[in-house]
Every structure is written in C-alpha cells, then in structure tokens.
Design a protein around this motif. Structure first.
Motif, PDB file in Angstrom:
ATOM      1  N   PHE A  86      73.207  34.593  10.193  1.00 45.10           N
ATOM      2  CA  PHE A  86      71.978  34.384   9.431  1.00 45.10           C
ATOM      3  C   PHE A  86      70.804  34.781  10.296  1.00 45.10           C
ATOM      4  N   SER A  87      69.918  35.579   9.755  1.00 43.96           N
ATOM      5  CA  SER A  87      68.739  36.029  10.490  1.00 43.96           C
ATOM      6  C   SER A  87      67.507  35.783   9.639  1.00 43.96           C
ATOM      7  N   ARG A  88      66.678  34.870  10.095  1.00 43.99           N
ATOM      8  CA  ARG A  88      65.442  34.553   9.386  1.00 43.99           C
ATOM      9  C   ARG A  88      64.307  35.356  10.011  1.00 43.99           C
ATOM     10  N   PHE A  89      63.535  36.017   9.153  1.00 45.70           N
ATOM     11  CA  PHE A  89      62.351  36.731   9.633  1.00 45.70           C
ATOM     12  C   PHE A  89      61.181  35.765   9.604  1.00 45.70           C
ATOM     13  N   VAL A  90      60.626  35.482  10.773  1.00 52.23           N
ATOM     14  CA  VAL A  90      59.533  34.520  10.881  1.00 52.23           C
ATOM     15  C   VAL A  90      58.325  35.225  11.486  1.00 52.23           C
ATOM     16  N   THR A  91      57.213  35.143  10.776  1.00 50.69           N
ATOM     17  CA  THR A  91      55.973  35.771  11.233  1.00 50.69           C
ATOM     18  C   THR A  91      55.304  34.897  12.292  1.00 50.69           C
ATOM     19  N   PRO A  92      54.444  35.503  13.109  1.00 45.33           N
ATOM     20  CA  PRO A  92      53.805  34.742  14.184  1.00 45.33           C
ATOM     21  C   PRO A  92      52.833  33.688  13.674  1.00 45.33           C
ATOM     22  N   GLU A  93      52.747  32.620  14.437  1.00 41.08           N
ATOM     23  CA  GLU A  93      51.756  31.571  14.204  1.00 41.08           C
ATOM     24  C   GLU A  93      50.798  31.590  15.378  1.00 41.08           C
ATOM     25  N   GLY A  94      49.567  31.852  15.123  1.00 40.33           N
ATOM     26  CA  GLY A  94      48.554  31.809  16.174  1.00 40.33           C
ATOM     27  C   GLY A  94      48.417  33.120  16.923  1.00 40.33           C
ATOM     28  N   ASP A  95      47.364  33.147  17.723  1.00 45.99           N
ATOM     29  CA  ASP A  95      46.986  34.356  18.449  1.00 45.99           C
ATOM     30  C   ASP A  95      48.003  34.750  19.515  1.00 45.99           C
ATOM     31  N   LEU A  96      48.529  33.772  20.258  1.00 42.28           N
ATOM     32  CA  LEU A  96      49.476  34.085  21.332  1.00 42.28           C
ATOM     33  C   LEU A  96      50.738  34.738  20.782  1.00 42.28           C
ATOM     34  N   GLU A  97      51.333  34.151  19.751  1.00 36.73           N
ATOM     35  CA  GLU A  97      52.541  34.751  19.173  1.00 36.73           C
ATOM     36  C   GLU A  97      52.236  36.131  18.587  1.00 36.73           C
ATOM     37  N   THR A  98      51.072  36.284  17.964  1.00 38.61           N
ATOM     38  CA  THR A  98      50.691  37.584  17.400  1.00 38.61           C
ATOM     39  C   THR A  98      50.572  38.635  18.498  1.00 38.61           C
ATOM     40  N   GLN A  99      49.950  38.278  19.617  1.00 42.04           N
ATOM     41  CA  GLN A  99      49.826  39.218  20.738  1.00 42.04           C
ATOM     42  C   GLN A  99      51.184  39.546  21.341  1.00 42.04           C
ATOM     43  N   LEU A 100      52.059  38.551  21.431  1.00 38.92           N
ATOM     44  CA  LEU A 100      53.402  38.801  21.966  1.00 38.92           C
ATOM     45  C   LEU A 100      54.205  39.718  21.041  1.00 38.92           C
ATOM     46  N   VAL A 101      54.078  39.539  19.733  1.00 37.66           N
ATOM     47  CA  VAL A 101      54.763  40.431  18.788  1.00 37.66           C
ATOM     48  C   VAL A 101      54.281  41.861  19.000  1.00 37.66           C
ATOM     49  N   THR A 102      52.971  42.043  19.087  1.00 36.89           N
ATOM     50  CA  THR A 102      52.414  43.380  19.305  1.00 36.89           C
ATOM     51  C   THR A 102      52.934  43.975  20.612  1.00 36.89           C
ATOM     52  N   MET A 103      52.989  43.166  21.663  1.00 35.75           N
ATOM     53  CA  MET A 103      53.488  43.624  22.968  1.00 35.75           C
ATOM     54  C   MET A 103      54.944  44.056  22.856  1.00 35.75           C
ATOM     55  N   TRP A 104      55.787  43.210  22.273  1.00 35.41           N
ATOM     56  CA  TRP A 104      57.211  43.519  22.165  1.00 35.41           C
ATOM     57  C   TRP A 104      57.438  44.741  21.295  1.00 35.41           C
TER      58      TRP A 104
END
Length: 172
Positions: A86-104
C-alpha cells in the motif's frame, strides 16, 4: 479520469487495475496487479510524465478478480496489506516539508514525491543522501549524516529530525 486510466493501463508492469473513488475529499485508490516490481511512487511518476494527475494512492494485490472487490473488501485489503503493497500519496504540510519535497524532486529527478515516499525506493542513494546532508546544513544549520537521511527514509521523518533539538553530547 479517462486519460489517467489510459496512462495507468499503458504502464508495462501493470497486469490489471481498478481505480476506486474513496470517501469525499480522499484520493482515488489504484488497486493493481503487476509483474512484481512496480510501486506506488513509480506509477505516480509514470502518470506525471504522461501529463496526468498523480495524486492517488495505490494498493498492489496478488491475482484477484479486481472487478469483484467491494469497498469493504478493499478496505480490508488495505488494512491487511504487506509492507510496501500500500502506498499513500501524502502532500507536504508546512514550509519545511514543502522545501524538502522540492529539494528531493530536484536531486532525485523524480516527480511527484509524497512526504511518506521511501528515499531508497524512489532512487535515493549515497551521493544524493550526501547532497541532502549538505543542503540541510546550509539551509537549516542542522548537522546530519548519511545514516540519518537513510534511516529517516521519508521527508516527514527527515523534517522531524531537522526540527528536533540537537543533542548536546555533554548532557549524555
């Protein structure tokens, strides 16, 4: 939805699938049988590359008659699924997670990345982990190592590690 169904069906490793709508406001669930090596993040990447929405969850099942599964049976399959099925797609919460997603996404050349996607499963390896260590140090002043990145395994855990108070060795 028809274009998404076409993109999913076009993936070479999909041997059968069914897209189920969840509760209002939840993401669609792609229940699929595969040749054995396709995970949710890779299918989302494939659909994204085809220009289709890729914000869906996936459940990989063994050979079952997909058309005969009721919503209750699917819920049970999700609850009983083995790790990785099972793979759940979870969007970022907050600025830090959003920046980490962009980085990755930039470092791994993989889009879209959810905050629970496994670093190694989406192509992370030692050189990209090292670059994450360097960028985290530069952006947030946190000294991490390669093991921290691999052990965190996903963006949500890495964000928690970044925001955790540093351990003072003198206090141990």
């Amino acid at each position: 939805m028809g274009d998404l169904l076409q993109a999913i069906g076009d993936h070479a490793e999909i041997t059968g699938f069914r897209v189920m709508s969840g509760a209002p406001g939840s993401r669609p669930l792609v229940v699929m049988t595969t040749t054995g090596f396709l995970g949710g993040p890779e299918l989302r990447r494939h659909c994204h590359e085809q220009g289709k929405a890729a914000d869906f969850d996936t459940l990989t099942v063994d050979d079952v008659v997909l058309d005969l599964l009721s919503p209750d049976e699917l819920s049970k399959l999700v609850a009983d699924s083995s790790e990785g099925a099972f793979s759940r797609f979870v969007t970022p919460e907050g600025d830090l997670e959003t920046q980490l997603v962009t980085m990755w996404e930039s470092l791994l050349d993989f889009t879209p990345i959810g905050v629970l996607d496994d670093f190694v499963e989406i192509g992370g390896e030692s050189m990209s982990a090292l670059e994450i260590v360097v960028q985290v140090s530069q952006r947030w002043g946190r000294d991490l190592n390669l093991v921290d990145v691999v052990d965190a395994a996903c963006i949500r855990n890495l964000a928690r590690l970044i925001t955790a108070s540093p351990v003072n060795v003198d206090e141990i």
